[in-house]
Design a protein around this motif. Structure first.
Motif, PDB file in Angstrom:
ATOM      1  N   ALA B 113       0.832  -1.198   0.000  1.00 44.40           N
ATOM      2  CA  ALA B 113       0.000   0.000   0.000  1.00 44.40           C
ATOM      3  C   ALA B 113       0.870   1.253   0.000  1.00 44.40           C
ATOM      4  CB  ALA B 113      -0.926  -0.013   1.215  1.00 44.40           C
ATOM      5  N   GLU B 117       1.353   4.001  -2.947  1.00 43.36           N
ATOM      6  CA  GLU B 117       1.078   5.410  -2.666  1.00 43.36           C
ATOM      7  C   GLU B 117       2.223   6.321  -3.100  1.00 43.36           C
ATOM      8  OE1 GLU B 117       0.300   6.193   1.485  1.00 43.36           O
ATOM      9  OE2 GLU B 117       0.558   8.355   1.208  1.00 43.36           O
ATOM     10  N   HIS B 118       3.471   5.860  -2.879  1.00 45.22           N
ATOM     11  CA  HIS B 118       4.611   6.765  -3.071  1.00 45.22           C
ATOM     12  C   HIS B 118       5.396   6.559  -4.363  1.00 45.22           C
ATOM     13  CE1 HIS B 118       4.387   8.662   0.875  1.00 45.22           C
ATOM     14  NE2 HIS B 118       4.068   7.481   1.362  1.00 45.22           N
ATOM     15  N   THR B 121       5.848   8.880  -7.867  1.00 41.46           N
ATOM     16  CA  THR B 121       5.233  10.193  -7.657  1.00 41.46           C
ATOM     17  C   THR B 121       6.231  11.328  -7.862  1.00 41.46           C
ATOM     18  OG1 THR B 121       5.698   9.981  -5.289  1.00 41.46           O
ATOM     19  CG2 THR B 121       3.480   9.378  -6.033  1.00 41.46           C
TER      20      THR B 121
END
Lengths: 249, 432
Positions: B113, B117-118, B121
């Motif tokens: 997760a 998410e990271h 980016t």
């Protein structure tokens, strides 16, 4: 030990030395004095083989050999040592690495065995002590961030470790306070052994209170214009250089 | 088939990874390879890229032995990959408290997760289209998670060995570091050729996220040689009072291009960015760095040095971009180059772009030859010209090595560099 005859040298197209004669015997201490621009530093650089210093006439014989035909490092290995007026900073190379490389090269050319690390370290520490420079300076970059006085002491350390036969000190006293001057003088005096010769290039008589010269020469206009004993230095201190330059002119 | 037209993705990748790959794939397919007319690539031609790279399958990779110089290790956790394939037998995973480390393939649900998410980016911009290629070809990656206020003293060593023995090999490397607030950690990324000359293409992308007050020592060493090509990037984002201490090294090979992008996103952030590049022969190395000062009170100290020999070429482009709000910025950039042959070439361009009025910035670039006076000084002490040149080249680089915090790495690099500048080892003996 050293015989200079009719030496002419040019730097950047300008004639600086114009017929310099000088003879130095084993164990002798000679002081060369002179006004700014007389060619004092040029003499040291020519003898050490600095690029850009072009000899146009004359000869230099060192222990019977043609010094000018030798590469810079060969001169050093055969025992000629120039203490720089402005020692060069070499960041990233430690003083210790530099000194070891230097001592190894000189000893190897003399046929002496390389010093093991422990012996070398011991000698380097002793030299630091004699030069009154903290041992920490061995770990620092060569002359990196050293004060003027510390650089001159570092030259003294090199001279002690390399044990040269002919020491040329180019204005080693310039910019030194009395304490530092005494340390350097003491170091030089400790190296006087009756065989080793010294040429002290200096602007001031002060140094000669601490290192007593056998001969004093005055350099002006690229030639030795007067030679004498230590009393000549005192005359110069009192009267300046102008009277001599006038006399010669 | 042209260069990486249809990059292979690992069939068994987890679902979240597959969707990332698909995203990268669509961006890569839509993009175009840069040409010499692309400003960012003006001095770095891509003519060496081949059409026949293939991705090594796990079963293709025979066991390898670590190079002797690395056997000792750096004293911490080590993950080793050969041709992009993880090698558990060469790795040693000992996780100190506060540190989590996983490969993407092994990520727990919670880790997956966070990765989802990271990851991806920070990339993009100047590192495109190769950043997308990296995402499209993502097979395995490393996720490093430093917990808040954890003080991790031992380094994490990530080693990518390039063997490429049987065929030109494509290697994809990806690292994500998430350093939570107040944490401290050290990461060493190292790329090394095992055999020397074989053709390979490595796409290496690392993302470093430093939360408030985190401190990260980051080292990235490129020691691929011969025909190896590496096009990679490091992207860092620094939140408030975060501190990035980074060091880059590239020895030369056919082509290396590394983009380093540091984004100061919170006030009080500081970056030290040091780097060294040493191409020789007909090698080419290109570092493009960009520091984005987006907020006030951030500082940057950047020093890159190169020694370029033979017919080698190097590019250094260092951009510092100070946004309108970034008042009280202090940023300094220095790039010095030593050319040791008349045919060596370097193109250096420091760029300051300043849109705030209360800032202190300085930049400078020099290209020079070995200092004659320093050379003379060493020779007046009996040191031969050859040895003096080695010492001066070494010293020029060693100033930056001496400043490195991680001692085992300094000890690894010193002899490596000393020998690099010497035709034979005796010329380096006083530096070892």
């Amino acid at each position: 030990m050293l015989k200079i005859q009719n030496l002419h040298a040019r730097v950047e197209g300008k004639d600086i030395l114009r017929g310099l004669d000088l003879q130095i015997g084993p164990g002798e201490v000679h002081a060369i004095m002179g006004p700014n621009g007389s060619g004092k530093s040029t003499l040291g650089h020519v003898l050490a083989g600095r690029p850009g210093y072009e000899v146009t006439d004359g000869s230099v014989t060192y222990r019977g050999e043609d010094l000018l035909a030798m590469d810079t490092e060969e001169r050093a290995r055969s025992g000629v040592f120039l203490a720089f007026q402005y020692p060069v900073e070499i960041p990233g190379v430690s003083n210790m690495e530099f000194l070891k490389a230097s001592v190894d090269a000189v000893r190897e050319s003399r046929g002496d065995a390389a010093l093991d690390a422990v012996t070398f370290m011991k000698r380097a520490r002793e030299a630091c002590k004699a030069a009154d420079l903290p041992v920490d300076f061995l770990k620092r970059g060569v002359n990196e961030g050293f004060s003027g006085g510390e650089k001159k002491r570092n030259e003294l350390i090199q001279m002690m470790l390399l044990e040269p036969s002919l020491c040329l000190l180019d204005e080693t006293d310039s910019g030194l306070d009395i304490d530092a001057l005494q340390v350097v003088a003491k170091g030089v005096n400790s190296l006087r052994d009756g065989k080793r010769s010294f040429v002290l290039v200096t602007h001031y008589q002060r140094l000669l209170n601490y290192i007593e010269p056998d001969h004093v020469h005055v350099l002006a206009g690229g030639r030795i214009v007067r030679s004498g004993d230590k009393s000549l230095a005192l005359d110069l201190e009192e009267r300046g250089y102008a009277w001599l330059e006038d006399e010669v002119a | 088939m042209g260069f990486m037209e249809q990059p292979l993705a690992e069939a068994r990748a987890p679902h979240w990874l597959q969707s990332l790959q698909a995203r990268g794939q669509s961006r890569w397919s839509a993009g175009k390879l840069p040409t010499r007319r692309t400003e960012n690539w003006k001095y770095t031609p891509l003519t060496g890229l081949r059409d026949d790279y293939r991705v090594a399958a796990a079963s293709d990779v025979a066991p390898a032995k670590l190079p002797d110089a690395l056997a000792q290790g750096l004293g911490g956790t080590r993950l080793v990959f050969v041709d992009g394939v993880y090698q558990p037998s060469l790795s040693s995973v000992e996780l100190p408290e506060g540190l989590q480390l996983c490969r993407f393939a092994d990520a727990s649900d919670a880790q997956a997760a966070l990765i989802a998410e990271h990851l991806d980016t920070l990339v993009g911009g100047q590192a495109e289209p190769f950043a997308s290629l990296n995402t499209a070809t993502l097979r395995d990656g490393v996720f490093l998670h430093v917990a808040a206020n954890a003080d991790v003293q031992t380094p994490v060593h990530l080693l990518w060995l390039v063997r490429a023995a049987d065929a030109p090999t494509a290697i994809s490397q990806r690292v994500l570091v998430l350093a939570e607030s107040g944490s401290r950690a050290t990461v060493v990324e190292q790329f090394l050729s095992l055999n020397g000359a074989e053709a390979s293409f490595t796409s290496g992308v690392t993302e470093l996220k430093l939360e408030a007050n985190a401190k990260l020592h980051h080292y990235r060493l490129h020691e691929e040689s011969g025909e190896a090509i590496h096009i990679g990037a490091v992207h860092a984002r620094l939140e408030r009072d975060a501190n990035l201490d980074s060091f880059h090294l590239a020895l030369g090979s056919r082509l290396k291009r590394v983009d380093v992008v540091v984004h100061h996103a919170g006030p009080g952030a500081h970056a030290d960015l040091n780097g060294v590049y040493l191409p020789r022969g007909d090698e080419h190395i290109d570092y493009h760095t960009t520091i984005e000062h987006a907020v006030p009170h951030c500082t940057t100290d950047e020093v890159f040095r190169g020694i370029v020999g033979d017919k080698a070429t190097a590019v250094f482009n260092g951009r510092i971009h100070i946004h309108p709000d970034a008042q009280k910025t202090r940023a300094e950039l220095s790039n010095r180059n030593l050319l040791t042959s008349t045919e060596a070439e370097v193109n250096t361009k420091p760029e300051l772009e300043i849109y705030a009025d209360d800032v202190q910035c300085a930049h400078g670039a020099t290209v020079a030859r070995i200092d004659d006076l320093a050379l003379h000084y060493l020779r007046t002490r009996g040191v031969s010209r050859d040895e003096a040149e080695v010492m001066l080249s070494f010293g020029f680089i060693n100033e930056l090595i001496d400043g490195m915090a991680l001692e085992p790495l300094r000890e690894y690099l010193r002899p490596l560099l000393a020998k690099r500048f010497a035709r034979d080892d005796t010329l380096a003996r006083h530096l070892l």
